[in-house]
Design an enzyme around this catalytic site. Structure first.
Site, PDB file in Angstrom:
ATOM      1  CG  HIS A  87      -0.762  55.456  12.179  1.00 39.71           C
ATOM      2  ND1 HIS A  87       0.344  55.832  12.369  1.00 39.71           N
ATOM      3  CD2 HIS A  87      -1.353  56.803  11.697  1.00 39.71           C
ATOM      4  CE1 HIS A  87       0.446  57.141  11.930  1.00 39.71           C
ATOM      5  NE2 HIS A  87      -0.594  57.571  11.832  1.00 39.71           N
ATOM      6  CG  HIS A 124      -3.273  56.665   8.642  1.00 40.81           C
ATOM      7  ND1 HIS A 124      -4.095  56.567   9.787  1.00 40.81           N
ATOM      8  CD2 HIS A 124      -2.787  58.154   8.564  1.00 40.81           C
ATOM      9  CE1 HIS A 124      -4.340  57.700  10.366  1.00 40.81           C
ATOM     10  NE2 HIS A 124      -3.431  58.599   9.834  1.00 40.81           N
ATOM     11  CG  HIS A 128       2.832  62.925   4.448  1.00 42.92           C
ATOM     12  ND1 HIS A 128       1.581  62.739   3.983  1.00 42.92           N
ATOM     13  CD2 HIS A 128       3.292  64.204   4.749  1.00 42.92           C
ATOM     14  CE1 HIS A 128       0.908  63.911   4.210  1.00 42.92           C
ATOM     15  NE2 HIS A 128       1.904  64.822   4.639  1.00 42.92           N
ATOM     16  CG  ASP A 139      -2.014  65.749  12.720  1.00 39.67           C
ATOM     17  OD1 ASP A 139      -2.900  65.125  13.026  1.00 39.67           O
ATOM     18  OD2 ASP A 139      -1.309  65.234  11.983  1.00 39.67           O
ATOM     19  CD  GLU A 145      -4.969  63.422   9.217  1.00 40.24           C
ATOM     20  OE1 GLU A 145      -4.535  64.167  10.197  1.00 40.24           O
ATOM     21  OE2 GLU A 145      -4.896  62.113   9.245  1.00 40.24           O
TER      22      GLU A 145
HETATM   23 MN   LIG Z   1      -3.257  60.908  10.004  1.00 35.37          MN
END
Ligand SMILES: [Mn+2]
Length: 449
Positions: A366, A359, A355, A261, A418
């Site tokens: 974020h 976002h 989770h 990530d 993601e």
């Molecule tokens: Mn993220």
């Protein structure tokens, strides 16, 4: 003012108009403080996102004042003085005169003049637009300046009668990205995508997680990104089940899945991409089963990414697919949790998916922006509808910790996928679309190493 500064100028004009619509007043927007790391070392300086959004100015020790009092509308920059001696040590600084011309402010003063100028600027303003609580030093200074204005009350000046949180206005502006912001976010996503591909190509069993982190950083910097947008997560094997894994220090084993990530920041805009791939270049059958489940869940969420859809629709779609898959694979036991609808209602899926599905993303990874409408329906503010110009992540995952009732073939698999999604008038654009994602794409890329 240079052409490239026009977007910042327009945002100040837009904010001034909104301040006027709230009755007028004065706004104060400081940049971030330099932070000590240890001894006389500071952390690398990163300007405040609100301040940058309104100025494009990246030096520390700076502050913007906006004044909207009827026909009088002004934007003022306070910044460090030109200092040839300090510039030998620390590098170029604009100084007020050059900064005013370059960044299109009506006036600019040395930051040292703040204390002497502010009481005059505050006097006779109706409302103080300020985000208190983010800069304690400034909050204290403001109290002194307000006292200084109050002390002159007998000569007829008034202090701002009320304070309004500037974030109420700026967060909503920042939620909708303009063309220049979208271009920067596309560049950030492209660089991050290349970094993920580089890490996949470089991965081998027996390496350490930090060696892959180094490949990410290499690609970020090689392509001109200033910094990672957040701490990169490189998590092999069971570490992938630690959602905010940070150490990146373990040795990668043959047969591990690796979850990365990581996203770079490019000219102040963030990207945030997660990919999961097999250390040895080939998904095992169990890994492939769960991977394709998460991929299907992501596709279901992506199908909800269009103007007019509710913000949470994507999450609900992903949860439905994931929960169905948990029942089919035996991660969840039908005899224990009941039907699909029962398992969703009881949130039984949270054992493996704990989770949210995304976002807002922008200047901050974020990013700011309200997820809900301002009005209430019953006792709740409903989630808002997606609109063109919003950018957010879609990041479903599945994390299987060992447990007696859980089939052993899935133990210690942690998977997340993601992407960064821009809502367009027609639907959406996946900014990170070039990052390898399907089993076939990932396995083919890893063959070429
Ligand atoms: Mn993220």
């Amino acid at each position: 003012m240079s052409e490239s500064m026009n977007a910042y100028f327009q945002r100040r004009q837009q904010l001034l108009a909104q301040m006027q619509a709230h009755g007028g007043g004065i706004a104060i927007v400081p940049t971030a403080q330099e932070m000590t790391r240890n001894s006389d070392n500071t952390f690398p300086f990163r300007h405040d996102s609100y301040f940058y959004y309104l100025s494009g100015f990246t030096e520390p020790e700076a502050l913007i004042v906006l004044i909207a009092n009827g026909s009088e509308q002004r934007s003022i920059l306070f910044c460090r003085e030109k200092d040839l001696e300090r510039e030998i040590w620390d590098g170029f600084r604009y100084g007020p005169a050059a900064a005013q011309a370059q960044f299109g402010f009506d006036a600019a003063y040395p930051i040292e003049a703040l204390a002497s100028e502010m009481p005059t600027l505050l006097a006779d303003s109706k409302t103080l637009f300020h985000s208190s609580g983010t800069d304690a030093q400034l909050d204290t200074q403001l109290q002194h300046w307000m006292e200084a204005v109050r002390a002159k009350a007998r000569s007829g000046v008034t202090v701002p009668g009320k304070t309004l949180d500037l974030r109420q206005l700026l967060d909503e502006m920042r939620l909708f990205k303009d063309a220049s912001e979208i271009a920067l976010m596309q560049s950030a996503a492209n660089i991050s995508g290349a970094a993920h591909a580089r890490a996949m190509r470089s991965a081998r069993p027996e390496m350490h997680e930090y060696e892959l982190e180094a490949e990410l950083l290499h690609e970020f910097r090689r392509q001109g990104s200033q910094a990672p947008a957040y701490g990169s997560i490189v998590a092999a094997g069971a570490n992938a089940c630690i959602l905010h894994y940070q150490s990146n220090a373990a040795r990668i084993k043959d047969g591990d899945l690796i979850l990365i990530d990581a996203g770079c920041e490019f000219d102040s805009y963030a990207s945030d991409i997660t990919r999961t791939f097999p250390a040895n270049g080939k998904f095992s059958p169990a890994q492939k089963t769960l991977y394709e489940l998460v991929l299907t869940a992501q596709a279901a969420a992506l199908a909800c990414a269009r103007p007019g859809a509710g913000y949470m629709e994507g999450h609900h779609a992903a949860v439905r697919v994931l929960t169905q898959g948990m029942l089919e694979t035996g991660l969840l036991d039908k005899n224990q949790v009941g039907s699909l609808d029962d398992a969703i209602a009881s949130m039984a899926y949270r054992q493996f998916y704990m989770h949210g599905t995304g976002h807002w993303i922008g200047l901050d990874v974020h990013d700011v922006g309200d997820y809900r409408e301002t009005h209430k329906v019953g006792n709740e503010r409903p989630y808002r509808k997606l609109e063109a110009g919003m950018v957010f992540t879609i990041e479903p995952g599945i994390y299987v910790r060992p447990a007696e009732a859980v089939p052993e073939q899935y133990w210690n698999l942690g998977i997340r996928i993601e992407d960064d999604i821009l809502i367009t008038p027609e639907g959406h654009l996946n900014l990170s679309r070039d990052t390898p994602k399907t089993v076939a794409e990932i396995e083919a890329l890893m063959q070429t190493k």
